[in-house]
Design an enzyme around this catalytic site. Structure first.
Site, PDB file in Angstrom:
ATOM      1  N   ASN A   1       0.958  -1.282  -0.148  1.00  0.00           N
ATOM      2  CA  ASN A   1       0.139   0.243  -0.207  1.00  0.00           C
ATOM      3  C   ASN A   1       0.900   1.277   0.026  1.00  0.00           C
ATOM      4  OD1 ASN A   1      -2.687  -1.521   0.147  1.00  0.00           O
ATOM      5  ND2 ASN A   1      -2.815  -0.859   2.427  1.00  0.00           N
TER       6      ASN A   1
ATOM      7  N   ASP B   1      -5.145  -5.592   2.508  1.00  0.00           N
ATOM      8  CA  ASP B   1      -6.478  -6.442   2.722  1.00  0.00           C
ATOM      9  C   ASP B   1      -6.041  -7.687   2.304  1.00  0.00           C
ATOM     10  OD1 ASP B   1      -7.746  -3.646   4.068  1.00  0.00           O
ATOM     11  OD2 ASP B   1      -8.153  -2.763   2.025  1.00  0.00           O
TER      12      ASP B   1
ATOM     13  N   PRO C   1      -6.241 -10.815   8.183  1.00  0.00           N
ATOM     14  CA  PRO C   1      -6.920 -10.434   8.738  1.00  0.00           C
ATOM     15  C   PRO C   1      -6.660  -8.745   9.292  1.00  0.00           C
ATOM     16  CG  PRO C   1      -4.039 -11.029   9.956  1.00  0.00           C
ATOM     17  CD  PRO C   1      -4.581 -11.609   8.351  1.00  0.00           C
TER      18      PRO C   1
HETATM   19  O1  C5P Z   1     -10.891  -1.281   6.661  1.00  0.00           O
HETATM   20  P1  C5P Z   1      -9.703  -0.450   6.605  1.00  0.00           P
HETATM   21  O2  C5P Z   1      -8.231  -0.742   5.811  1.00  0.00           O
HETATM   22  O3  C5P Z   1     -10.308   1.030   5.674  1.00  0.00           O
HETATM   23  O4  C5P Z   1      -9.420   0.221   7.876  1.00  0.00           O
HETATM   24  C1  C5P Z   1      -8.613   1.559   7.920  1.00  0.00           C
HETATM   25  C2  C5P Z   1      -8.280   1.107   9.830  1.00  0.00           C
HETATM   26  O5  C5P Z   1      -7.378  -0.680  10.234  1.00  0.00           O
HETATM   27  C3  C5P Z   1      -6.724   1.498  10.034  1.00  0.00           C
HETATM   28  O6  C5P Z   1      -6.175   1.731  11.337  1.00  0.00           O
HETATM   29  C4  C5P Z   1      -5.459   0.014   9.513  1.00  0.00           C
HETATM   30  O7  C5P Z   1      -4.469   0.250  10.383  1.00  0.00           O
HETATM   31  C5  C5P Z   1      -6.701  -1.256  10.232  1.00  0.00           C
HETATM   32  N1  C5P Z   1      -6.182  -2.113   9.327  1.00  0.00           N
HETATM   33  C6  C5P Z   1      -5.687  -3.010  10.197  1.00  0.00           C
HETATM   34  N2  C5P Z   1      -5.575  -4.619   9.550  1.00  0.00           N
HETATM   35  C7  C5P Z   1      -5.729  -4.432   8.231  1.00  0.00           C
HETATM   36  C8  C5P Z   1      -6.920  -3.499   7.835  1.00  0.00           C
HETATM   37  C9  C5P Z   1      -7.023  -2.536   7.863  1.00  0.00           C
HETATM   38  O8  C5P Z   1      -5.387  -3.119  10.813  1.00  0.00           O
HETATM   39  N3  C5P Z   1      -5.742  -5.741   7.851  1.00  0.00           N
END
Ligand code: C5P
Length: 409
Positions: A220, A288, A315
């Protein structure tokens, strides 16, 4: 906490060095006085080329100290006394020369002697030409000052990136007075200035890297700057911080324990290992998906076209940390980087992930890798706070202070 609550009655010794940014020191004095702080100033001979002692005296309400050997000054308050009187010493602008003297224990004028004699924390607001700031000698001097053990410590605010008075572009501009004010506020917050002393925190930062084969991978966009700044700000307020970092090119903040990871699964394991903790700030940009069945050798280009890569879900580290349980931190904070509908998406994320606060940032603008960020904080209790665009260090300090307030309440 408002600046007035933190700064009222606090004593600031302001050392004004020589540089075009010295005019901003006057605005800083005005903001400090407005917040109820007492300010005494030292003006170096180079500083006096840019601002007059008269302006500083008028704004601080005290005579300005300019030379080491002045009998009338020594009878009022000797320079050693002056350096002890302060709750905090602020050097703005901090020139390469002043930084070099402080880092090497040189004391040949009032400013450098005061910096050596003080028993208080020193905040530097560097300002110089970009080449000077990036020179390894200056960087080494700053690191040296930050690293002295058993010393009351040096904090640095800025410099900002941008167009400079000399016409060049890059880091070197002195931080804006408002940003210096919030740095001062952060250093003085609480009765002992370290309201998070005794608290532990785990912070994730940077991207993850998910291998496809030994030479390729999925990642990312994330510089890690915001997460590193948060780790640093929490440590400055006294927290014991573990920073779980994906691959980035940043130095570990002073006093922070960094754990390097590459994949999301490694990041999850490192976060688990850092628990129990009072505070979790998950600012990493976690991939993701990861590749199902990483190839052990380099996948060759073949005539049949590109290979297909099967992905499986990673996860969700934030959701895992937020889940109820004995090890759940008291305060779990997630990030939401959105390009549209910030509020709706942040609120949805708050309930989906089970965390306590979400820091929403609009990434449709120039955020990745840049120095600045504008964010909105959403709490489970329904509070919404928007913080104007400012350097990532400013956002970090505000968040750390907000966290300290939460624990105080
Ligand atoms: O679902 P999304 O990626 O948009 O969510 C962002 C938040 O979730 C951030 O705080 C990111 O660090 C955390 N996150 C996580 N593990 C993942 C995906 C996102 O801790 N696999």
């Amino acid at each position: 906490m408002t600046p007035a609550a933190t700064l009222s009655g606090r004593k600031i010794l302001l050392i004004v060095g020589g540089g075009i940014a010295a005019y901003k020191a006057l605005e800083l004095v005005r903001l400090l006085k407005k917040a109820g702080a007492g300010v005494m100033s030292v003006l170096t001979p180079a500083g006096a080329e840019f601002v007059t002692p008269m302006s500083l005296a008028a704004l601080t309400g005290h005579p300005v100290r300019q030379a080491l050997f002045m009998p009338e000054d020594e009878t009022a308050m000797g320079h050693i006394e002056l350096s002890r009187w302060a709750d905090l010493v602020v050097v703005a602008p901090a020139t390469a020369g002043l930084i070099a003297k402080a880092a090497n224990g040189l004391a040949d004028d009032l400013a450098s002697t005061t910096l050596l004699a003080t028993d208080k924390k020193v905040l530097l607001a560097p300002a110089m030409n970009v080449r000077m700031w990036l020179h390894p000698a200056v960087q080494a001097n700053v690191e040296r000052l930050k690293g002295f053990d058993g010393f009351h410590g040096v904090a640095v605010v800025g410099p900002d990136e941008g167009e400079m008075a000399c016409g060049e572009f890059g880091p070197g501009r002195m931080a804006e007075p408002a940003a210096i004010l919030s740095a001062i506020e952060g250093l003085l917050a609480g009765p002992d200035g370290r309201p998070l002393a005794g608290r532990t925190a785990v912070v994730t930062a940077g991207p993850t890297f998910e291998p496809i084969d030994p030479v390729r991978g999925l990642t990312n966009r994330s510089s890690g700057k915001q997460g590193y700044a948060i780790a640093e700000a929490l440590a400055e307020l006294g927290a014991r911080v573990t920073l779980v970092s994906g691959p980035v090119a940043l130095a570990a903040p002073v006093g922070v324990e960094r754990v390097w990871v590459e994949t999301a699964k490694e990041m999850q394991a490192a976060v688990q290992a850092a628990l129990p903790a009072d505070i979790a700030v998950m600012s990493a940009a976690v991939a993701d998906w990861r590749v199902d069945g990483v190839a052990s050798g380099k996948i060759k280009k073949a005539p049949g076209g590109p290979p297909s890569v099967a992905l499986i879900e990673n996860p969700d580290i934030l959701a895992g940390v937020s889940a109820p349980g004995k090890l759940r931190p008291k305060l779990v904070i997630g990030f939401a980087a959105e390009t549209t509908d910030l509020e709706a998406n942040a609120r949805a994320k708050l309930s989906r992930k089970g965390c306590d606060w979400i820091v929403g940032n609009d990434v449709s603008d120039d955020v990745f890798g840049s120095e600045g960020n504008a964010v909105t904080l959403f709490t489970r209790g329904g509070d919404v706070e928007s913080w104007p665009r400012q350097p990532k260090s400013g956002v970090a300090r505000k968040l750390a202070m907000r966290i300290a307030d939460h624990f105080k309440a």
